[in-house]
Design an enzyme around this catalytic site. Structure first.
Site, short mmCIF file in Angstrom:
data_model
loop_
_atom_site.label_atom_id
_atom_site.label_comp_id
_atom_site.label_asym_id
_atom_site.label_seq_id
_atom_site.Cartn_x
_atom_site.Cartn_y
_atom_site.Cartn_z
N SER A 26 0.80 -1.23 0.00
CA SER A 26 -0.11 -0.01 0.10
C SER A 26 0.95 1.24 0.06
O SER A 26 1.98 1.14 0.38
CB SER A 26 -0.92 -0.06 1.25
OG SER A 26 -1.62 -1.14 1.41
N1 SAH Z 1 -0.84 -5.05 3.88
C1 SAH Z 1 -0.19 -5.26 2.64
C2 SAH Z 1 -0.85 -4.80 1.53
C3 SAH Z 1 -1.13 -6.22 0.74
S1 SAH Z 1 -2.34 -5.98 -0.52
C4 SAH Z 1 1.33 -4.51 2.77
O1 SAH Z 1 1.76 -3.69 3.64
O2 SAH Z 1 2.11 -5.13 1.62
C5 SAH Z 1 -3.64 -6.91 0.15
C6 SAH Z 1 -3.43 -8.41 0.37
O3 SAH Z 1 -4.67 -9.24 0.71
C7 SAH Z 1 -3.07 -9.26 -1.05
O4 SAH Z 1 -1.77 -9.71 -0.78
C8 SAH Z 1 -3.90 -10.28 -0.93
O5 SAH Z 1 -3.55 -11.51 -1.33
C9 SAH Z 1 -4.53 -10.40 0.61
N2 SAH Z 1 -6.06 -10.79 0.57
C10 SAH Z 1 -7.15 -10.66 -0.08
N3 SAH Z 1 -8.17 -11.40 0.44
C11 SAH Z 1 -7.74 -12.05 1.51
C12 SAH Z 1 -8.12 -12.85 2.51
N4 SAH Z 1 -9.61 -13.07 2.58
N5 SAH Z 1 -7.62 -13.34 3.45
C13 SAH Z 1 -6.29 -12.99 3.60
N6 SAH Z 1 -5.66 -12.18 2.73
C14 SAH Z 1 -6.13 -11.73 1.63
#
Ligand code: SAH
Length: 225
Positions: free
Chosen positions: A71
């Site tokens: 993000s």
């Molecule tokens: N917090 C992260 C941002 C990741 S983007 C950072 O700092 O890098 C969002 C993430 O949510 C992705 O990796 C995606 O695979 C995950 N995601 C989506 N749906 C999900 C779910 N139901 N449970 C766990 N992870 C999920």
């Protein structure tokens, strides 16, 4: 300045990080000193792919593989501030991704449990967080829309992917007095950032923190894969 040795790189990233905190985060109104300190400590360059380290402190999300993103720094700071974390708090994060936001949360709270549905992302985030010494973070592979019932209740819950509604499971796992922050919207790639505070056992108060664009939250209480 000469480049090429570790020390110089360290200095270059630290300078970029300081500028990020001042220009992108404090200037836009994030005030919580714990959040500003956390953002100035976590080495974001360690959470992006090797070919993106030069952009690690840019004011934008960056690709991390599997169609996912780390993000935008300001959004991580805004969401962390909205969680109003104290040093004794236990936090649940849905969407570990790179592990960057988990590290920021770990700087502000006692313990962080974080769930990622992509096994590969979870494994690299786990390794990276361990290498950086974040012993207070546990990474699990699974469907975060169902929360982590064995570890509930949580003082704070944050989802870093956007769903159609706030999963009931997450509301149930929020402590009384707890705060939940997550992107919610009827479209898969544009949402409103919503904060829910559980004021009493059976009472949830909601406010709106503005428009955001996250990747979709995919799972039993999110979008279909
Ligand atoms: N917090 C992260 C941002 C990741 S983007 C950072 O700092 O890098 C969002 C993430 O949510 C992705 O990796 C995606 O695979 C995950 N995601 C989506 N749906 C999900 C779910 N139901 N449970 C766990 N992870 C999920």
């Amino acid at each position: 300045m000469s480049r090429g040795n570790g020390q110089d790189h360290e200095t270059r990233f630290e300078r970029a990080r300081r500028a990020m905190v001042t220009d992108q985060i404090a200037r836009r109104g994030v005030r919580d000193p714990n959040v500003l300190r956390a953002m100035s400590r976590v080495p974001r360059e360690r959470f992006v792919p090797p070919d993106s380290v030069d952009f690690a402190y840019d004011d934008r999300p960056l690709p991390i593989g599997h169609g996912q993103t780390i993000s935008q720094p300001y959004v991580v700071a805004l969401m962390t501030e909205a969680l109003e974390l104290g040093p004794g708090d236990r936090v649940l994060e849905i969407g570990t991704g790179s592990g960057y936001a988990a590290a920021v949360l770990a700087e502000c709270a006692r313990e962080v449990d974080t769930i990622e549905r992509h096994e590969g992302l979870a494994a690299s985030a786990r390794a990276r967080l361990a290498e950086l010494g974040y012993a207070n973070v546990r990474v699990r592979v699974g469907d975060g829309t169902l929360g982590w019932p064995e570890a509930a209740p949580f003082d704070a819950i944050v989802a870093t992917a956007g769903g159609p509604t706030v999963p009931r499971a997450l509301l149930a796992q929020l402590a009384v007095g707890g705060r939940l922050v997550m992107p919610v919207g009827a479209m898969k790639n544009a949402q409103t950032l919503v904060r829910v505070v559980r004021t009493f056992d059976d009472r949830f108060e909601e406010d709106d923190l503005g428009g955001v664009a996250f990747v979709p939250l995919i799972g039993a209480q999110g979008w279909e894969a």
